[in-house]
Design a protein around this motif. Sequence first.
Motif, PDB file in Angstrom:
ATOM      1  N   PRO A  70       0.798  -1.219   0.000  1.00 18.55           N
ATOM      2  CA  PRO A  70       0.000   0.000   0.000  1.00 18.55           C
ATOM      3  C   PRO A  70       0.834   1.274   0.000  1.00 18.55           C
ATOM      4  O   PRO A  70       0.320   2.346  -0.330  1.00 18.55           O
ATOM      5  N   VAL A  71       2.118   1.181   0.354  1.00 16.62           N
ATOM      6  CA  VAL A  71       2.971   2.365   0.380  1.00 16.62           C
ATOM      7  C   VAL A  71       3.457   2.706  -1.018  1.00 16.62           C
ATOM      8  O   VAL A  71       3.299   3.840  -1.495  1.00 16.62           O
ATOM      9  N   THR A  72       4.059   1.744  -1.709  1.00 19.12           N
ATOM     10  CA  THR A  72       4.573   1.985  -3.054  1.00 19.12           C
ATOM     11  C   THR A  72       3.517   1.789  -4.132  1.00 19.12           C
ATOM     12  O   THR A  72       3.752   2.128  -5.288  1.00 19.12           O
ATOM     13  N   ARG A  73       2.363   1.196  -3.773  1.00 20.32           N
ATOM     14  CA  ARG A  73       1.271   0.890  -4.712  1.00 20.32           C
ATOM     15  C   ARG A  73       1.689  -0.168  -5.731  1.00 20.32           C
ATOM     16  O   ARG A  73       1.101  -0.276  -6.803  1.00 20.32           O
ATOM     17  N   PHE A 362      -8.090  -9.909   1.715  1.00 19.44           N
ATOM     18  CA  PHE A 362      -9.081  -9.005   2.298  1.00 19.44           C
ATOM     19  C   PHE A 362      -9.249  -7.751   1.452  1.00 19.44           C
ATOM     20  O   PHE A 362      -8.287  -7.265   0.852  1.00 19.44           O
ATOM     21  N   ILE A 363     -10.450  -7.243   1.418  1.00 22.75           N
ATOM     22  CA  ILE A 363     -10.744  -5.864   1.038  1.00 22.75           C
ATOM     23  C   ILE A 363     -11.596  -5.302   2.164  1.00 22.75           C
ATOM     24  O   ILE A 363     -12.768  -5.675   2.316  1.00 22.75           O
ATOM     25  N   GLN A 364     -10.976  -4.468   2.974  1.00 19.61           N
ATOM     26  CA  GLN A 364     -11.633  -3.931   4.170  1.00 19.61           C
ATOM     27  C   GLN A 364     -12.173  -5.101   5.015  1.00 19.61           C
ATOM     28  O   GLN A 364     -11.407  -5.948   5.440  1.00 19.61           O
ATOM     29  N   SER A 365     -13.477  -5.174   5.248  1.00 23.71           N
ATOM     30  CA  SER A 365     -14.013  -6.257   6.091  1.00 23.71           C
ATOM     31  C   SER A 365     -14.387  -7.500   5.296  1.00 23.71           C
ATOM     32  O   SER A 365     -14.822  -8.500   5.876  1.00 23.71           O
ATOM     33  N   GLY A 409      -5.109 -11.496  -3.836  1.00 25.58           N
ATOM     34  CA  GLY A 409      -4.515 -10.269  -3.312  1.00 25.58           C
ATOM     35  C   GLY A 409      -5.379  -9.089  -3.712  1.00 25.58           C
ATOM     36  O   GLY A 409      -6.196  -9.175  -4.641  1.00 25.58           O
ATOM     37  N   ALA A 410      -5.206  -7.977  -3.032  1.00 24.96           N
ATOM     38  CA  ALA A 410      -6.041  -6.806  -3.307  1.00 24.96           C
ATOM     39  C   ALA A 410      -5.258  -5.531  -3.064  1.00 24.96           C
ATOM     40  O   ALA A 410      -4.367  -5.473  -2.202  1.00 24.96           O
ATOM     41  N   LEU A 411      -5.594  -4.504  -3.830  1.00 30.17           N
ATOM     42  CA  LEU A 411      -5.086  -3.156  -3.639  1.00 30.17           C
ATOM     43  C   LEU A 411      -6.286  -2.236  -3.676  1.00 30.17           C
ATOM     44  O   LEU A 411      -6.925  -2.071  -4.717  1.00 30.17           O
ATOM     45  N   ASP A 412      -6.632  -1.667  -2.530  1.00 23.30           N
ATOM     46  CA  ASP A 412      -7.870  -0.899  -2.385  1.00 23.30           C
ATOM     47  C   ASP A 412      -9.050  -1.801  -2.725  1.00 23.30           C
ATOM     48  O   ASP A 412      -9.225  -2.830  -2.099  1.00 23.30           O
ATOM     49  N   THR A 413      -9.841  -1.450  -3.741  1.00 19.38           N
ATOM     50  CA  THR A 413     -10.992  -2.278  -4.123  1.00 19.38           C
ATOM     51  C   THR A 413     -10.697  -3.143  -5.341  1.00 19.38           C
ATOM     52  O   THR A 413     -11.611  -3.782  -5.873  1.00 19.38           O
ATOM     53  N   LEU A 414      -9.450  -3.168  -5.787  1.00 21.63           N
ATOM     54  CA  LEU A 414      -9.066  -3.968  -6.948  1.00 21.63           C
ATOM     55  C   LEU A 414      -8.616  -5.340  -6.462  1.00 21.63           C
ATOM     56  O   LEU A 414      -7.611  -5.467  -5.763  1.00 21.63           O
ATOM     57  N   LEU A 415      -9.373  -6.365  -6.835  1.00 19.48           N
ATOM     58  CA  LEU A 415      -9.120  -7.740  -6.393  1.00 19.48           C
ATOM     59  C   LEU A 415      -8.417  -8.516  -7.494  1.00 19.48           C
ATOM     60  O   LEU A 415      -8.863  -8.520  -8.647  1.00 19.48           O
ATOM     61  N   PHE A 416      -7.330  -9.200  -7.133  1.00 20.53           N
ATOM     62  CA  PHE A 416      -6.586 -10.046  -8.066  1.00 20.53           C
ATOM     63  C   PHE A 416      -6.679 -11.500  -7.606  1.00 20.53           C
ATOM     64  O   PHE A 416      -6.560 -11.789  -6.414  1.00 20.53           O
ATOM     65  N   ALA A 417      -6.874 -12.404  -8.554  1.00 21.29           N
ATOM     66  CA  ALA A 417      -6.895 -13.832  -8.261  1.00 21.29           C
ATOM     67  C   ALA A 417      -5.943 -14.540  -9.216  1.00 21.29           C
ATOM     68  O   ALA A 417      -5.958 -14.281 -10.427  1.00 21.29           O
ATOM     69  N   GLY A 418      -5.135 -15.425  -8.670  1.00 18.35           N
ATOM     70  CA  GLY A 418      -4.189 -16.176  -9.477  1.00 18.35           C
ATOM     71  C   GLY A 418      -4.694 -17.576  -9.737  1.00 18.35           C
ATOM     72  O   GLY A 418      -4.911 -18.348  -8.804  1.00 18.35           O
ATOM     73  N   VAL A 424      -6.332 -12.846 -13.042  1.00 14.77           N
ATOM     74  CA  VAL A 424      -7.573 -12.135 -13.361  1.00 14.77           C
ATOM     75  C   VAL A 424      -7.815 -11.089 -12.279  1.00 14.77           C
ATOM     76  O   VAL A 424      -7.285 -11.180 -11.167  1.00 14.77           O
ATOM     77  N   SER A 425      -8.628 -10.080 -12.604  1.00 17.15           N
ATOM     78  CA  SER A 425      -8.940  -9.051 -11.610  1.00 17.15           C
ATOM     79  C   SER A 425     -10.352  -8.528 -11.815  1.00 17.15           C
ATOM     80  O   SER A 425     -10.927  -8.631 -12.907  1.00 17.15           O
ATOM     81  N   THR A 426     -10.893  -7.959 -10.750  1.00 12.29           N
ATOM     82  CA  THR A 426     -12.197  -7.309 -10.793  1.00 12.29           C
ATOM     83  C   THR A 426     -12.255  -6.308  -9.659  1.00 12.29           C
ATOM     84  O   THR A 426     -11.401  -6.294  -8.770  1.00 12.29           O
ATOM     85  N   ILE A 427     -13.272  -5.452  -9.684  1.00 16.60           N
ATOM     86  CA  ILE A 427     -13.497  -4.492  -8.611  1.00 16.60           C
ATOM     87  C   ILE A 427     -14.533  -5.070  -7.658  1.00 16.60           C
ATOM     88  O   ILE A 427     -15.550  -5.620  -8.082  1.00 16.60           O
ATOM     89  N   ASP A 428     -14.278  -4.944  -6.347  1.00 19.82           N
ATOM     90  CA  ASP A 428     -15.231  -5.456  -5.367  1.00 19.82           C
ATOM     91  C   ASP A 428     -15.239  -4.547  -4.142  1.00 19.82           C
ATOM     92  O   ASP A 428     -14.244  -3.892  -3.824  1.00 19.82           O
ATOM     93  N   SER A 429     -16.366  -4.515  -3.456  1.00 21.26           N
ATOM     94  CA  SER A 429     -16.501  -3.762  -2.216  1.00 21.26           C
ATOM     95  C   SER A 429     -17.742  -4.263  -1.488  1.00 21.26           C
ATOM     96  O   SER A 429     -18.529  -5.036  -2.045  1.00 21.26           O
ATOM     97  N   ARG A 430     -17.920  -3.821  -0.268  1.00 21.21           N
ATOM     98  CA  ARG A 430     -19.097  -4.237   0.488  1.00 21.21           C
ATOM     99  C   ARG A 430     -20.385  -3.770  -0.179  1.00 21.21           C
ATOM    100  O   ARG A 430     -21.438  -4.381   0.003  1.00 21.21           O
ATOM    101  N   ASP A 431     -20.324  -2.686  -0.936  1.00 20.08           N
ATOM    102  CA  ASP A 431     -21.529  -2.126  -1.554  1.00 20.08           C
ATOM    103  C   ASP A 431     -21.788  -2.680  -2.950  1.00 20.08           C
ATOM    104  O   ASP A 431     -22.727  -2.225  -3.623  1.00 20.08           O
ATOM    105  N   ALA A 432     -20.975  -3.626  -3.407  1.00 17.88           N
ATOM    106  CA  ALA A 432     -21.160  -4.171  -4.753  1.00 17.88           C
ATOM    107  C   ALA A 432     -22.530  -4.837  -4.866  1.00 17.88           C
ATOM    108  O   ALA A 432     -22.860  -5.714  -4.059  1.00 17.88           O
TER     109      ALA A 432
END
Length: 521
Positions: A70-73, A362-365, A409-418, A424-432
Motif C-alpha cells: 500500500p505504500v509503493t502501490r 481481504f478488502i476492508q471487512s 490479493g487486493a489493492l484498495d478495491t481492486l481484487l486479483f486472483a491467481g 484475473v482481476s475485478t473491482i469489489d466492495s461491500r456495496d457491490a
Amino acid sequence: MIDPSKDQIRFTNMLRLLASTAFFCCAIFSMCSIASAQDLRPFKYGLNPLASGTSTTPRGNFILDIVTDPVTRQIWIATNKGPSVSYDGGKTWRNFYGTAAFHDDTASCSAIAAKNNLIVVGTATVKKVGDQDVQVGTGIHISTNGGDDWVHYTQPKDDPNDTIIHFFKSNLKALPIIVDEQNVAYSIGIQGASTIWIASFAGGTRKSTDLGKTWSRVILPPTNLAEINKDSIYTFGVTPVPARKYTGTDEEHLNYEGFSILIENDTTIWVGTADGINRSTDGGIDWFKFNAQNSQITGNFVVDLKLRAPGEVWAASAKARASTEHNGISYTTDGGFNWHAAADLLSDSTSTATSLVHKLGFIQSLIYAVNDEGLWRSSDAGRSWIRPSLIFNRDTREVVTRDTVLAIGALDTLLFAGTSDCLVSTIDSRDAPNPLSGPWHFYCFAEPVSTAEDNTYAYPNPFQPTQERTRIRYLVTNDQQVTIEVFDFRMHLVRTIIRDVMRSGGSGREFLELWDGSDNY
C-alpha cells in the motif's frame, strides 16, 4: 538428508507449479472463410521465452502468490516464469523472466514478499528421486530497489558440523540440513528494513538480518511444549524427522516444518507450521504455540497466515495428524488468546469433506479464500461464503477453465486472483450489488498471432485435459465465417470447435477458442 517419504505433508500448490505434466497434443486446426479457404497448420507447439521487459500481461500464467504494497502501490506476483510487478494498478507489467536472476531452474517462484522497495523471492524446481518428484529449493532472490537489480543466494543450508544450536541458556542438538531437496521457501516475511524470514519444510524457519547474506535457524517450541523462552533450559532436538545420530533420540517435531510467515510489526511475528501457529511478541525470541490441542484452530498444518487488522490474524490450515483436526479457516481478533472457526468450504455440494484453502485475502471487512473449488467471498466474518459461477470476459471471450485458484490479493478495491490459467482481476466492495459478477479482466500471456500465412496456434500444447484446456488463438483480417476443427495424426476428425461462426476482423483481430481434449462424442 531427511527422508522425504516419512511424515511429509504434500504442499499441493507447489506440486502443481513445479511438476505439471502434459499428455495431449493438439494436432491440426483448419480455418476457412467465405472469401477464401485456408488450411492453417500450427507451426508452434510452445511459446518461446521472451526477454524481460514491460508488457500488458505478466510473463507467467501460473500464479502462485500475490502481494501488494500500500505504500509503493506495487502489485507483485509469483509465477512459474519468474516474478512480475505492476506499478500502475495492473495496466502494465514488468517481467523478470529470462534475466540473469530468473532463468532455467531459478525461474519458478515458490514465495514472494514486498515492503517498500525491498523485494524477496524464493524459487524452486523438482527432480526425480526414484519414483518420486522431489521439490528442490533453488535460492533466494533479493532486490533493494524495486526490482532494478537482484542478488541471488543459494538455498539457505547448514554446515555439516552445525549439530549444536545455542539458544540462550540451552545447547540444543540439531540435524544439519545440508541439501536443497525438500528445502523450499514456501513463505517469506520482511521485518523492519533488512530482516528476512523464510519458512520451509526441511529447512525449518530461518531469518537473515543482513539481507540474505547469512541465515540462522529460528527455534520454535517442540511437539511436547506449547511455549519456550530465553530464561529456561531445554534439551529437545531441532529436527523435523527422527535423527538419532544427531539428537540422540528418535524424537521429531512437526513444528520445525515451516509453511507460512506473517510479520505483524517489528516485534510481533507469526509462524505457521505442521504443528500449529507460533506467535512471538519480542521479535522472535520467546514463542507460544496455538494448535488444535490447546486452541480452537481447525487444523495444525498451517499453509497461510494473513493480517486483516492489528491483532486480527486469519489462518488457512489442514489436518495434520489428530483425528479431531480438519481442513478449514481459523481466526483470532485478540492476538491469539481466542480462536474461532469460519464456516467450512465444502469440496462439493454433496460432500462433507472440507477443501484445503490455499490463500486468504481481504478488502476492508470482506474475506476471500481460494481453493481447488474456486474463489470464495464472505461479508460476515466467515459465517457464510459465496463464489462466482464463472469467471469470464464477454468482450475477449476469455474464461477460467478450471475451478482451482491458488492466490489472492487486493489493492484498495481492486481484487486479483491467481489461477492456473492466468491472472484475473475485478473491482469489489461491500456495496457491490452483484459481488464477483465482473466485469473480469484477464492477464493471459500469449505470443501475438503472426500475420504470416500460419496465423494460428494453440497453448498450452501439449496439455493435460484432466487439469486444463488448450487455447486456440487465431487472427482474422476481415469479416468472415470461421470453422475450427481438430484432427488426429491419421487425419481423422476429432472435434469441431466452431463451425461457420462470424468473426469481425477489421484491420486484424485476434480471437480465442477453447478445447477440453474431448472428441465430438
